[in-house]
Design an enzyme around this catalytic site. Structure first.
Site, short mmCIF file in Angstrom:
data_model
loop_
_atom_site.label_atom_id
_atom_site.label_comp_id
_atom_site.label_asym_id
_atom_site.label_seq_id
_atom_site.Cartn_x
_atom_site.Cartn_y
_atom_site.Cartn_z
N ALA A 265 -4.16 -15.24 -3.92
CA ALA A 265 -4.23 -13.64 -3.89
C ALA A 265 -4.80 -13.27 -4.77
O ALA A 265 -5.64 -12.32 -4.60
CB ALA A 265 -3.05 -12.98 -3.38
N GLU A 268 -8.88 -14.34 -5.30
CA GLU A 268 -9.68 -13.73 -3.73
C GLU A 268 -10.21 -12.25 -4.34
O GLU A 268 -11.07 -11.66 -4.30
CB GLU A 268 -9.17 -13.88 -2.79
CG GLU A 268 -9.36 -15.53 -2.14
CD GLU A 268 -10.90 -15.72 -1.57
OE1 GLU A 268 -11.51 -14.59 -1.32
OE2 GLU A 268 -11.28 -16.80 -1.73
N SER A 270 -9.72 -10.52 -7.02
CA SER A 270 -10.38 -10.15 -8.16
C SER A 270 -12.05 -10.40 -8.18
O SER A 270 -13.03 -9.62 -8.36
CB SER A 270 -9.72 -10.71 -9.47
OG SER A 270 -8.56 -10.42 -9.69
N CYS A 380 0.80 -3.96 -6.03
CA CYS A 380 0.17 -5.41 -6.59
C CYS A 380 0.63 -5.91 -8.12
O CYS A 380 0.51 -5.37 -9.08
CB CYS A 380 -1.17 -5.19 -6.41
SG CYS A 380 -2.06 -6.75 -7.18
N GLU A 389 -10.10 -7.86 -15.44
CA GLU A 389 -11.06 -8.55 -15.06
C GLU A 389 -12.39 -7.73 -14.52
O GLU A 389 -13.45 -8.12 -15.01
CB GLU A 389 -10.65 -9.64 -14.06
CG GLU A 389 -9.74 -10.65 -14.31
CD GLU A 389 -9.56 -11.61 -13.35
OE1 GLU A 389 -10.19 -12.18 -12.61
OE2 GLU A 389 -8.17 -12.03 -13.23
#
Length: 433
Positions: A265, A268, A270, A380, A389
């Site tokens: 998770a 993907e 990010s 999240c 990121e």
């Protein structure tokens, strides 16, 4: 867009009959243009009866305030067996059947922290919260910048004969998988395998999952045993210490599931924040120019990109634990509720001119003004890391390739048509004029 509005059978976990109408998550128009399709549902009503990917009935919750309200409402749970009085089949098994996931392996997909409820959810979340604390994530920034700089310096090596390069394949994915694997404790030599496994999982193609998923799970079990013999300072070692110190309250299955959830998770979403965000900025040259002129706007820009083109369009299914009324809709105990993040993030009741990409929209000091990362107890876990990121990736792109341009007029030509998500299969760019 038109949808059938006839009844389609029983609709609840608890077995009460309820009419199920209309929109299906696999409808071609929703797959082709979820922004418009779910936007029309939102204007049709705050709660609309429809069907999940496998055809089972759900309530689509479409508006910002209602989505946030359900996300923090303890009357909704993520695990259907936690509905009082419910001892029947788990409706999520329909997805497992569609994907041909072998029975013994289903617990790894259905028992993650994403699907858990109290008291298991806070117990599992506490185990990994320290690794994702804001201060600790901030400490990772220089390392993320070094990874980004190295990948961007190498990009020209991957230019094709026509002078284009795929930013997803050679920058966004390698950056995100390297960062999360270093944090968790996955050996650098195995990064490519995890990229492939992640692609298999999100493809929703049974023929790919059938081969990769058992291998992935076996890998995790072996890695746990290897790390237990030589603990380090990574997240996996922390999980093993918690497992050993806590009298086995964290099982091997839970540990493996946590690794799968965090790595798959984490990288993907990010990667596609970077890919979708870059494509959005390059198709809105005024916004790209504004960011070039004032890089201090990056934190606000990332929030706007999460709102405007985040890769996750729907939340996990929630199940009502009692009969209740939701924005005027009669939701019965056991009914499945699908929260539509993409329609909430474009709700004109909450945003001025929501269709406009505006990187100055999210004011400094304001509480997070979108539901791209969710809300409530399931907010999240990696949101801070994902934002960082995104900020680093865009900052370094702007500095290294200020004249970056799309190779295709329409980057969506390479978009995967998957229900509940918005992701490109490739993002072809020209690094210089």
């Amino acid at each position: 867009m038109s949808h059938a509005s006839h009844d389609t059978g029983p609709t609840t976990v608890a077995g009460a009959a309820c009419p199920a109408a209309g929109p299906h998550m696999m409808d071609p128009d929703l797959l082709a243009d979820p922004f418009t399709g779910y936007g029309r549902l939102r204007e049709r009503g705050p709660v609309v009866r429809g069907r999940f990917v496998d055809g089972t009935p759900v309530w689509f919750v479409t508006r910002y305030d209602d989505v946030r309200a359900v996300l923090r409402d303890p009357r909704f749970v993520n695990t259907p067996s936690h509905v009082p009085g419910e001892g029947g089949a788990d409706p999520r098994e329909g997805m497992m059947d569609l994907l041909n996931v072998p029975e013994p392996l289903r617990v790894y997909l259905l028992g993650s922290i994403l699907d858990s409820d109290p008291p298991d959810h806070p117990r599992l979340r506490r185990l990994v919260t320290r690794a994702f604390a804001a201060r600790r994530i901030l400490d990772l920034r220089p390392g993320i910048e070094r990874i980004a700089d190295r990948l961007l310096a190498e990009l020209p090596r991957y230019e094709r004969e026509d002078g284009t390069v795929d930013l997803l394949e050679h920058f966004a994915y390698p950056l995100s998988i390297t960062v999360i694997c270093e944090l968790v404790g996955i050996p650098a030599t195995d990064l490519e395998r995890w990229r492939e496994w992640g692609g298999d999982l999100v493809s929703m193609r049974p023929e790919r999952l059938r081969h990769s998923f058992p291998v992935m799970i076996d890998y995790c079990h072996r890695l746990i045993e290897q790390r237990r013999a030589a603990l380090t300072d990574d997240l996996l070692s922390e999980l093993i210490r918690a497992q050993d110190d806590d009298g086995g309250r964290l099982s091997d299955i839970e540990t493996v599931t946590m690794i799968l959830t965090l790595v798959l998770a984490g990288h993907e979403t990010s990667a596609h924040l970077i890919g979708n965000g870059t494509a959005a900025l390059l198709t809105h040259p005024g916004q790209w120019a504004l960011l070039r002129k004032d890089p201090a706007l990056l934190p606000r820009a990332v929030h706007e990109l999460m709102r405007w083109c985040g890769s996750v369009h729907v939340a996990r299914l929630r199940y009502a634990t009692e009969d209740l009324e939701l924005a005027g809709a009669p939701v019965a105990r056991g009914d499945a509720v699908q929260l539509v993040l993409v329609s909430a993030n474009f709700d004109p009741r909450h945003y001025t001119d929501p269709d406009r990409l505006d990187i100055t929209r999210h004011q400094d000091g304001q509480a997070e003004n979108h539901v791209g990362f969710g809300h409530g107890i399931h907010y999240c876990l990696g949101a801070t890391l994902a934002r960082q990121e995104g900020e680093v990736a865009l900052a370094r792109l702007l500095e290294t390739y200020p004249d970056l341009a799309l190779a295709d007029g329409d980057p969506e030509a390479h978009r995967a048509r998957l229900p509940g998500s918005w992701r490109l299969d490739a993002l072809r760019l020209r690094l210089r004029p």
